[in-house]
Design a protein around this motif. Structure first.
Motif, PDB file in Angstrom:
ATOM      1  N   GLY A 111       0.538  -1.271  -0.252  1.00  0.00           N
ATOM      2  CA  GLY A 111      -0.110  -0.215  -0.384  1.00  0.00           C
ATOM      3  C   GLY A 111       1.121   0.720   0.218  1.00  0.00           C
ATOM      4  O   GLY A 111      -0.183   2.470   0.738  1.00  0.00           O
ATOM      5  N   MET A 112       2.140   0.862  -0.579  1.00  0.00           N
ATOM      6  CA  MET A 112       2.820   2.446  -0.823  1.00  0.00           C
ATOM      7  C   MET A 112       2.850   3.179  -1.667  1.00  0.00           C
ATOM      8  O   MET A 112       2.839   4.347  -1.425  1.00  0.00           O
ATOM      9  CB  MET A 112       4.621   1.718  -0.640  1.00  0.00           C
ATOM     10  CG  MET A 112       4.627   1.602  -2.551  1.00  0.00           C
ATOM     11  SD  MET A 112       6.364   0.980  -2.669  1.00  0.00           S
ATOM     12  CE  MET A 112       6.813   3.020  -2.965  1.00  0.00           C
ATOM     13  N   THR A 117       2.920   8.181  -2.398  1.00  0.00           N
ATOM     14  CA  THR A 117       3.563   8.102  -2.027  1.00  0.00           C
ATOM     15  C   THR A 117       4.623   8.587  -0.795  1.00  0.00           C
ATOM     16  O   THR A 117       5.510   8.048  -0.129  1.00  0.00           O
ATOM     17  CB  THR A 117       5.066   7.810  -2.718  1.00  0.00           C
ATOM     18  OG1 THR A 117       5.588   9.047  -3.623  1.00  0.00           O
ATOM     19  CG2 THR A 117       4.264   6.917  -4.042  1.00  0.00           C
ATOM     20  N   HIS A 118       4.239  10.287  -0.279  1.00  0.00           N
ATOM     21  CA  HIS A 118       4.767  10.643   1.262  1.00  0.00           C
ATOM     22  C   HIS A 118       5.424   9.439   2.232  1.00  0.00           C
ATOM     23  O   HIS A 118       6.122   9.712   2.486  1.00  0.00           O
ATOM     24  CB  HIS A 118       3.948  11.308   1.314  1.00  0.00           C
ATOM     25  CG  HIS A 118       4.232  12.528   0.716  1.00  0.00           C
ATOM     26  ND1 HIS A 118       2.776  13.353  -0.249  1.00  0.00           N
ATOM     27  CD2 HIS A 118       5.158  13.579  -0.411  1.00  0.00           C
ATOM     28  CE1 HIS A 118       3.365  14.089  -1.186  1.00  0.00           C
ATOM     29  NE2 HIS A 118       4.600  13.970  -1.239  1.00  0.00           N
ATOM     30  N   PRO A 119       4.100   8.886   2.873  1.00  0.00           N
ATOM     31  CA  PRO A 119       4.297   8.008   3.495  1.00  0.00           C
ATOM     32  C   PRO A 119       5.627   7.036   3.775  1.00  0.00           C
ATOM     33  O   PRO A 119       6.402   7.231   4.556  1.00  0.00           O
ATOM     34  CB  PRO A 119       2.811   7.131   3.508  1.00  0.00           C
ATOM     35  CG  PRO A 119       1.716   7.829   3.426  1.00  0.00           C
ATOM     36  CD  PRO A 119       2.628   8.638   2.075  1.00  0.00           C
ATOM     37  N   GLY A 146       6.253   8.259  10.568  1.00  0.00           N
ATOM     38  CA  GLY A 146       6.256   7.747   9.417  1.00  0.00           C
ATOM     39  C   GLY A 146       4.955   7.058   8.908  1.00  0.00           C
ATOM     40  O   GLY A 146       4.478   6.535   8.124  1.00  0.00           O
ATOM     41  N   LEU A 147       5.272   5.527  10.054  1.00  0.00           N
ATOM     42  CA  LEU A 147       4.757   4.761   9.585  1.00  0.00           C
ATOM     43  C   LEU A 147       3.334   4.237   9.922  1.00  0.00           C
ATOM     44  O   LEU A 147       2.427   4.010   9.301  1.00  0.00           O
ATOM     45  CB  LEU A 147       5.396   3.413  10.436  1.00  0.00           C
ATOM     46  CG  LEU A 147       6.532   2.612  10.596  1.00  0.00           C
ATOM     47  CD1 LEU A 147       7.230   1.905  11.322  1.00  0.00           C
ATOM     48  CD2 LEU A 147       7.132   1.520   9.391  1.00  0.00           C
ATOM     49  N   GLY A 148       3.135   4.974  10.783  1.00  0.00           N
ATOM     50  CA  GLY A 148       1.572   5.342  11.188  1.00  0.00           C
ATOM     51  C   GLY A 148       0.981   6.508  10.444  1.00  0.00           C
ATOM     52  O   GLY A 148      -0.429   6.088   9.970  1.00  0.00           O
ATOM     53  N   TYR A 149       1.613   7.243   9.338  1.00  0.00           N
ATOM     54  CA  TYR A 149       1.121   7.338   8.455  1.00  0.00           C
ATOM     55  C   TYR A 149       1.092   6.916   7.672  1.00  0.00           C
ATOM     56  O   TYR A 149      -0.192   6.868   6.480  1.00  0.00           O
ATOM     57  CB  TYR A 149       1.786   9.008   8.366  1.00  0.00           C
ATOM     58  CG  TYR A 149       1.368   9.557   7.082  1.00  0.00           C
ATOM     59  CD1 TYR A 149      -0.119   9.838   6.689  1.00  0.00           C
ATOM     60  CD2 TYR A 149       1.946  10.356   5.959  1.00  0.00           C
ATOM     61  CE1 TYR A 149      -0.273  10.921   5.400  1.00  0.00           C
ATOM     62  CE2 TYR A 149       1.946  11.077   5.293  1.00  0.00           C
ATOM     63  CZ  TYR A 149       0.495  11.299   4.779  1.00  0.00           C
ATOM     64  OH  TYR A 149       0.136  12.019   3.631  1.00  0.00           O
ATOM     65  N   TRP A 150       1.954   5.713   7.133  1.00  0.00           N
ATOM     66  CA  TRP A 150       1.875   4.918   6.045  1.00  0.00           C
ATOM     67  C   TRP A 150       0.406   4.067   6.176  1.00  0.00           C
ATOM     68  O   TRP A 150      -0.456   3.679   5.222  1.00  0.00           O
ATOM     69  CB  TRP A 150       2.871   4.339   6.269  1.00  0.00           C
ATOM     70  CG  TRP A 150       3.331   3.296   4.780  1.00  0.00           C
ATOM     71  CD1 TRP A 150       2.096   2.919   3.697  1.00  0.00           C
ATOM     72  CD2 TRP A 150       4.419   2.256   4.058  1.00  0.00           C
ATOM     73  NE1 TRP A 150       2.883   1.769   2.766  1.00  0.00           N
ATOM     74  CE2 TRP A 150       4.215   1.509   3.704  1.00  0.00           C
ATOM     75  CE3 TRP A 150       5.660   2.949   4.587  1.00  0.00           C
ATOM     76  CZ2 TRP A 150       5.339   1.373   2.249  1.00  0.00           C
ATOM     77  CZ3 TRP A 150       6.358   1.799   4.291  1.00  0.00           C
ATOM     78  CH2 TRP A 150       6.185   0.963   3.488  1.00  0.00           C
TER      79      TRP A 150
END
Length: 336
Positions: A111-112, A117-119, A146-150
């Motif tokens: 799901g990148m 693609t910012h996360p 960062g991981l949470g946003y992704w």
């Protein structure tokens, strides 16, 4: 890497802000300040952040804690960003950051493509800092953000039909078919991407995957100099997203390197299909500049995407990469 403490101060300052603003636009400040600190510009970090600060919004309210039992239900729900950041904050407090990353990278990798693609780019900046220096509290917290946003913006791309590709990354990018309708934002355009060329599909060796990922970063960065006018901001991500993956590989188990290459190629090719111009244009830089001089010009310009593309160009360091950074400076609106 910054050893002054400036980056940690800036990250602490930023962690009271949300990962997005206006409900859809990414907060680029954590990525930009990390790039500045990594490139010897720590003294300018807070001045740049003062200029960017009007774009920041408060950290969002949570809905309910994400747990190990129900995380799949929260995956890809942007309203759960605060919940996801809290989840990763707790996980990183309990286990070493590399262990958490190794567990979640394969879950998040498909799901990148969410959040433009910012996360994954934010995670790549966070990992670079952790690999280069001490795992301080603010730097671990940045990885959690960062991981949470992704996880909150997780969006897979499915149903792609393979089309004829090429052996080299640059030629495969040339073979990308632009989408027919080019209106709307990133999510709308991404939904219209149906065919992408085959490239590096038979790779099984991790070291070969790393070599090809580096080739992809070089090809996409060089390509910006002649194709960036298609969309000066969004085409930056064709280079910075795979570079974020490349920067993260040393922190990952080797068996994750091949799927990382494939996801990065899909991202670069999809962004190319969504925003590539009808034709390239020749570009001649306005003089000869050192890497340091190009970084100083990017800082003076101030745009966050310019800073991040310049950071990627400096990873490469060759004349064509620096030309791409200079082209981004010419094409993009300065930070006001």
């Amino acid at each position: 890497m910054d050893t002054t403490g400036t980056l940690d101060e800036a990250l602490q300052r930023l962690h009271s802000s949300g990962p997005e603003r206006l409900g859809r636009l990414t907060n680029h400040a954590p990525m930009a300040v990390e790039a500045l600190a990594a490139r010897g510009q720590a003294g300018a970090v807070h001045r740049w952040l003062d200029r960017y600060a009007p774009k920041l919004e408060e950290f969002p309210a949570g809905v309910a804690p994400v747990t190990d039992a129900d995380w799949r239900l929260a995956l890809g729900n942007p309203r759960r960003a605060a919940d996801w950041i809290g989840y990763f904050g707790r996980a990183l407090a309990e286990r070493p950051w590399r262990e958490v990353l190794a567990v979640w990278w394969p879950r998040l990798l498909p799901g990148m493509y969410g959040g433009s693609t910012h996360p994954v780019i934010r995670v790549g900046h966070a990992v670079r800092t952790l690999l280069a220096g001490e795992a301080t509290g603010p730097r671990i917290a940045e990885l959690a953000h960062g991981l949470g946003y992704w996880a909150a913006r997780h969006r897979p791309v499915e149903g792609l039909v393979p089309s004829p590709g090429a052996e080299r990354a640059a030629a495969a990018l040339d073979a990308v078919e632009p989408i027919a309708e080019r209106d709307g934002g990133f999510p709308d355009r991404l939904a219209r991407v149906g065919r992408l060329p085959v490239w590096a599909a038979d790779v099984t060796d991790p070291e070969e995957a790393r070599r090809l990922l580096a080739e992809l970063v070089r090809a996409t960065t060089h390509r910006y100099a002649t194709h960036g006018h298609g969309e000066e901001t969004m085409l930056v991500h064709a280079a910075t997203a795979p570079n974020a993956v490349l920067r993260t590989l040393p922190a990952l188990p080797r068996d994750l390197w091949v799927p990382s290459l494939r996801a990065a190629w899909t991202a670069s090719a999809a962004v190319t299909a969504m925003y590539a111009p009808d034709a390239p244009v020749a570009y001649t830089p306005p003089g000869t500049f050192t890497a340091g001089e190009v970084m100083e010009r990017a800082l003076a310009h101030g745009d966050e995407h310019v800073i991040k593309l310049t950071d990627t160009a400096l990873d490469l360091g060759d004349e064509q990469a620096l030309a791409a950074a200079l082209r981004a400076i010419e094409l993009s609106e300065p930070l006001r």
